[in-house]
Enzyme design. Structure first.
Site, PDB file in Angstrom:
ATOM      1  N   ASP A 101      39.601  31.095  13.306  1.00 58.58           N
ATOM      2  CA  ASP A 101      38.842  30.308  13.947  1.00 58.58           C
ATOM      3  C   ASP A 101      37.734  30.645  14.521  1.00 58.58           C
ATOM      4  O   ASP A 101      37.424  31.860  14.661  1.00 58.58           O
ATOM      5  CB  ASP A 101      40.087  29.926  14.878  1.00 58.58           C
ATOM      6  CG  ASP A 101      39.668  28.756  15.996  1.00 58.58           C
ATOM      7  OD1 ASP A 101      39.228  27.963  15.521  1.00 58.58           O
ATOM      8  OD2 ASP A 101      39.304  29.164  17.256  1.00 58.58           O
TER       9      ASP A 101
ATOM     10  N   ASP B 211      35.505  28.860  17.423  1.00 59.99           N
ATOM     11  CA  ASP B 211      35.217  28.908  18.639  1.00 59.99           C
ATOM     12  C   ASP B 211      36.249  29.063  19.648  1.00 59.99           C
ATOM     13  O   ASP B 211      37.538  28.991  19.528  1.00 59.99           O
ATOM     14  CB  ASP B 211      35.203  27.171  18.921  1.00 59.99           C
ATOM     15  CG  ASP B 211      35.343  26.775  20.340  1.00 59.99           C
ATOM     16  OD1 ASP B 211      34.346  27.130  21.270  1.00 59.99           O
ATOM     17  OD2 ASP B 211      36.181  26.092  20.731  1.00 59.99           O
TER      18      ASP B 211
HETATM   19  P1  B16 Z   1      32.031  20.192  17.020  1.00 56.76           P
HETATM   20  P2  B16 Z   1      37.341  25.691  16.382  1.00 56.76           P
HETATM   21  C1  B16 Z   1      36.408  23.317  17.328  1.00 56.76           C
HETATM   22  O1  B16 Z   1      36.415  24.480  16.884  1.00 56.76           O
HETATM   23  C2  B16 Z   1      36.659  23.448  18.986  1.00 56.76           C
HETATM   24  O2  B16 Z   1      37.835  24.434  19.538  1.00 56.76           O
HETATM   25  C3  B16 Z   1      36.863  22.118  19.566  1.00 56.76           C
HETATM   26  O3  B16 Z   1      36.839  22.124  20.851  1.00 56.76           O
HETATM   27  C4  B16 Z   1      35.820  20.961  19.041  1.00 56.76           C
HETATM   28  O4  B16 Z   1      35.964  19.707  19.593  1.00 56.76           O
HETATM   29  C5  B16 Z   1      35.764  21.141  17.694  1.00 56.76           C
HETATM   30  O5  B16 Z   1      35.537  22.417  17.040  1.00 56.76           O
HETATM   31  C6  B16 Z   1      34.614  20.210  16.902  1.00 56.76           C
HETATM   32  O6  B16 Z   1      33.419  20.915  17.232  1.00 56.76           O
HETATM   33  O7  B16 Z   1      31.895  19.114  17.984  1.00 56.76           O
HETATM   34  O8  B16 Z   1      31.009  21.309  17.098  1.00 56.76           O
HETATM   35  O9  B16 Z   1      31.926  19.690  15.630  1.00 56.76           O
HETATM   36  O10 B16 Z   1      38.108  26.107  17.550  1.00 56.76           O
HETATM   37  O11 B16 Z   1      38.219  24.884  15.137  1.00 56.76           O
HETATM   38  O12 B16 Z   1      36.497  26.692  15.635  1.00 56.76           O
HETATM   39 MG    MG Z   2      39.460  27.697  18.632  1.00 54.50          MG
END
Ligand code: B16
Ligand code: MG
Length: 226
Positions: free
Chosen positions: A23, A25
């Site tokens: 993952d 984030d």
């Molecule tokens: P974006 P991951 C996710 O990343 C985040 O944890 C989540 O909080 C966010 O809403 C989602 O990506 C979409 O992100 O707005 O940048 O497209 O944890 O799956 O790496």
């Molecule tokens: Mg994450």
């Protein structure tokens, strides 16, 4: 759980996998704090209560699904057009915050562990719900590092659906059963298990969520189990 004791000494059995899907984030880098700040700015402008606990529910879920969670606290009803404008407003704030990132935001621990796992022969990929994945990897100097990337631009269903991890495994050419996933989100642990992969929890609401195969003590703990 693959641990026990042998002649009084703690030992760990190894996970026998060919690939590790990370993952982004909250695992590779700490963009989760920027998501929080950007959603908080939007929620404050709209007069909607939002705190770190609610923010935890946004981990791993898509931008629009995150907005719906925030709007649960709103008395107003918004049109789809307004919701799309809110999501864009949040993303613009988020991207401004991402621009402040540099390779210094990749910790030595994460960098050294990734390099050592590659040296040990594992295929390494990203499985992130974020549509900003490639921009973030660029900012932290990892654009060309991973063997494959599956992100929010590749999928129609976000975690806890396994789609992003299955896409990542397919891009690597590795069977799901030969993959382990590292996640900070409970939704991500659910997604990994639904995809038939080992689920390793690191931080966030993934930790001790009850579905994980192993709780990592730190990112470098990966070197003890692979
Ligand atoms: P974006 P991951 C996710 O990343 C985040 O944890 C989540 O909080 C966010 O809403 C989602 O990506 C979409 O992100 O707005 O940048 O497209 O944890 O799956 O790496
Ligand atoms: Mg994450």
């Amino acid at each position: 759980m693959h641990s026990g004791s042998l002649k009084g000494e703690k030992y760990f059995m190894k996970f026998e996998k060919k690939a590790i899907i990370f993952d982004l984030d909250g695992v590779i880098c700490f963009t989760d704090k920027f998501h929080y700040q950007a959603w908080k700015a939007l929620a404050d402008r709209l007069g909607i209560y939002f705190d770190e606990k609610i923010n935890d529910r946004l981990r791993g879920v898509s931008r629009m699904a995150s907005l719906e969670i925030i709007l649960e606290r709103s008395a107003e009803t918004y049109t789809q057009e307004q919701k799309e404008a809110f999501a864009e407003e949040k993303n613009n704030i988020y991207r401004e915050l991402l621009k402040t990132m540099s390779p210094a935001d990749l910790t030595d621990e994460v960098r050294d562990t990734l390099v050592e796992l590659r040296h040990r022969g594992y295929k390494l990929s990203i499985g992130s719900s974020s549509k900003n994945t490639k921009f973030i990897l660029e900012r932290i100097g990892l654009s060309d590092f991973f063997d494959a990337i599956a992100d929010g631009t590749d999928i129609s269903r976000s975690k806890p659906d396994p789609e992003v991890f299955l896409k990542s495994a397919a891009k690597l050419g590795v069977a799901p059963s030969d993959c382990a996933v590292v996640e900070d989100a409970k939704a991500g642990i659910e997604a990994a298990k639904a995809g038939g992969m080992a689920a390793l929890a690191l931080f966030g609401d993934a930790k001790d969520c009850g579905l994980e195969d192993y709780n990592l003590k730190s990112f470098s703990d990966l070197l003890n189990i692979f």
